[in-house]
Scaffold this motif. Structure first.
Motif, PDB file in Angstrom:
ATOM      1  N   ASP A  39       0.853  -1.204   0.000  1.00  0.00           N
ATOM      2  CA  ASP A  39       0.000   0.000   0.000  1.00  0.00           C
ATOM      3  C   ASP A  39       0.880   1.242   0.000  1.00  0.00           C
ATOM      4  O   ASP A  39       1.411   1.642   1.046  1.00  0.00           O
ATOM      5  CB  ASP A  39      -0.903  -0.004   1.247  1.00  0.00           C
ATOM      6  CG  ASP A  39      -1.759  -1.264   1.329  1.00  0.00           C
ATOM      7  OD1 ASP A  39      -2.185  -1.748   0.266  1.00  0.00           O
ATOM      8  OD2 ASP A  39      -1.977  -1.762   2.447  1.00  0.00           O
ATOM      9  N   PHE A  40       1.029   1.847  -1.167  1.00  0.00           N
ATOM     10  CA  PHE A  40       1.899   3.007  -1.326  1.00  0.00           C
ATOM     11  C   PHE A  40       1.120   4.311  -1.215  1.00  0.00           C
ATOM     12  O   PHE A  40      -0.062   4.378  -1.563  1.00  0.00           O
ATOM     13  CB  PHE A  40       2.575   2.972  -2.701  1.00  0.00           C
ATOM     14  CG  PHE A  40       3.730   2.015  -2.789  1.00  0.00           C
ATOM     15  CD1 PHE A  40       5.035   2.458  -2.655  1.00  0.00           C
ATOM     16  CD2 PHE A  40       3.508   0.659  -2.995  1.00  0.00           C
ATOM     17  CE1 PHE A  40       6.100   1.577  -2.726  1.00  0.00           C
ATOM     18  CE2 PHE A  40       4.568  -0.238  -3.077  1.00  0.00           C
ATOM     19  CZ  PHE A  40       5.866   0.220  -2.946  1.00  0.00           C
ATOM     20  N   SER A  41       1.813   5.358  -0.742  1.00  0.00           N
ATOM     21  CA  SER A  41       1.325   6.726  -0.839  1.00  0.00           C
ATOM     22  C   SER A  41       1.845   7.286  -2.165  1.00  0.00           C
ATOM     23  O   SER A  41       2.850   6.797  -2.694  1.00  0.00           O
ATOM     24  CB  SER A  41       1.879   7.524   0.344  1.00  0.00           C
ATOM     25  OG  SER A  41       2.123   8.854  -0.017  1.00  0.00           O
ATOM     26  N   SER A 201       1.294   4.196   2.434  1.00  0.00           N
ATOM     27  CA  SER A 201       0.068   4.964   2.676  1.00  0.00           C
ATOM     28  C   SER A 201      -0.198   4.921   4.171  1.00  0.00           C
ATOM     29  O   SER A 201       0.282   4.030   4.876  1.00  0.00           O
ATOM     30  CB  SER A 201      -1.107   4.351   1.905  1.00  0.00           C
ATOM     31  OG  SER A 201      -1.713   3.330   2.666  1.00  0.00           O
ATOM     32  N   SER A 202      -0.967   5.894   4.669  1.00  0.00           N
ATOM     33  CA  SER A 202      -1.169   5.960   6.120  1.00  0.00           C
ATOM     34  C   SER A 202      -1.969   4.770   6.630  1.00  0.00           C
ATOM     35  O   SER A 202      -1.945   4.464   7.825  1.00  0.00           O
ATOM     36  CB  SER A 202      -1.846   7.276   6.513  1.00  0.00           C
ATOM     37  OG  SER A 202      -3.008   7.427   5.748  1.00  0.00           O
ATOM     38  N   GLU A 203      -2.690   4.087   5.728  1.00  0.00           N
ATOM     39  CA  GLU A 203      -3.472   2.903   6.157  1.00  0.00           C
ATOM     40  C   GLU A 203      -2.805   1.596   5.760  1.00  0.00           C
ATOM     41  O   GLU A 203      -3.471   0.551   5.716  1.00  0.00           O
ATOM     42  CB  GLU A 203      -4.870   2.923   5.544  1.00  0.00           C
ATOM     43  CG  GLU A 203      -5.784   4.009   6.041  1.00  0.00           C
ATOM     44  CD  GLU A 203      -5.904   5.132   5.026  1.00  0.00           C
ATOM     45  OE1 GLU A 203      -6.187   4.846   3.863  1.00  0.00           O
ATOM     46  OE2 GLU A 203      -5.696   6.292   5.426  1.00  0.00           O
ATOM     47  N   ALA A 204      -1.515   1.636   5.474  1.00  0.00           N
ATOM     48  CA  ALA A 204      -0.852   0.421   4.968  1.00  0.00           C
ATOM     49  C   ALA A 204      -0.949  -0.726   5.976  1.00  0.00           C
ATOM     50  O   ALA A 204      -0.705  -0.556   7.167  1.00  0.00           O
ATOM     51  CB  ALA A 204       0.604   0.722   4.652  1.00  0.00           C
TER      52      ALA A 204
END
Ligand code: IYR
Length: 222
Positions: A39-41, A201-204
């Protein structure tokens, strides 16, 4: 006829204040925090960072010092989109018949599938190519231990990415000859590994995996 390298005194980078006991433990604890993240930002990363990551990877040892690698760094959104579309096409076929049932079963706990949105979200894709041979002044020369050498360089790259506080994923679309075509690489370059680089990402989320114990991965002969 090749020319012999001159030999010069070795400059030992480690100084006397470094304690191998402390450094080896500290490095293990640090590397043990590395995780493969999907999960990338989309937060950007400057090209100078990527250049230094690649320079670090390029310090890897290689057979006969042939340095049989090319690192292609892509931040161009249109090229990333083309890569995603081609990778998803191959992976769709892999997950729908090309991979064995055992393979699908082994991957199931990791939650991977054919969808690869990270290929468009991550700010950079580094595509590592291996060169089984190359042309020097128009002459074809063979390289040695190419997969070993490029594999080690990829290890250095992954370590440098972690050291820089960034995340990556070792993506292995298969077959991956589409990368040679999309990136317009010469025939002697074969795609080896696709490494999206970025921030999480902040939710990774990551799977709660455990690493094998030392006793399971090592044998000592004292
Ligand atoms: N290349 C596929 C499948 C895959 C294979 C292995 I081995 C993995 O550890 C993870 C995925 C893909 O990238 O989805």
């Amino acid at each position: 006829m090749s020319i012999q390298y001159p030999f010069i005194p070795y400059v030992h980078a480690a100084d006397d204040t470094l304690n191998p006991d402390q450094s080896a433990l500290g490095n293990y604890l640090f590397m043990n925090q590395r995780r493969t993240v999907r999960d990338f930002s989309d937060k950007p990363i400057s090209e100078s960072v990527i250049r230094n990551l690649i320079l670090a990877a390029g310090t890897a040892p290689s057979g006969a010092h042939k340095q049989p690698w090319t690192f292609c760094a892509v931040s161009n959104q249109d090229i990333k989109k083309s890569i995603r579309e081609a990778a998803e096409k191959e992976e769709y076929d892999n997950y729908h018949g090309r991979m064995s049932e055992e393979w699908i079963r082994d991957l199931a706990p990791l939650g991977t599938d054919w969808k690869k949105e990270f290929l468009e979200i991550a700010p950079w894709l580094i595509i590592v190519f291996k060169k089984p041979y190359e042309f020097v002044n128009g002459q074809r020369h063979k390289n040695y231990y190419v997969s070993e050498s490029v594999g080690i360089a990829c290890g250095f790259l992954i370590q440098a990415i972690h050291e820089a506080g960034l995340i990556c994923l070792t993506h292995t679309p298969s077959p991956m000859n589409f990368l040679q075509k999309i990136l317009n690489r010469p025939e002697e370059e074969k795609a080896f590994l696709l490494v999206p680089v970025g921030y999480p990402s902040s939710e990774a989320l990551v799977p709660d995996i455990k690493r094998k114990k030392l006793e399971e991965i090592a044998a000592f002969y004292r």
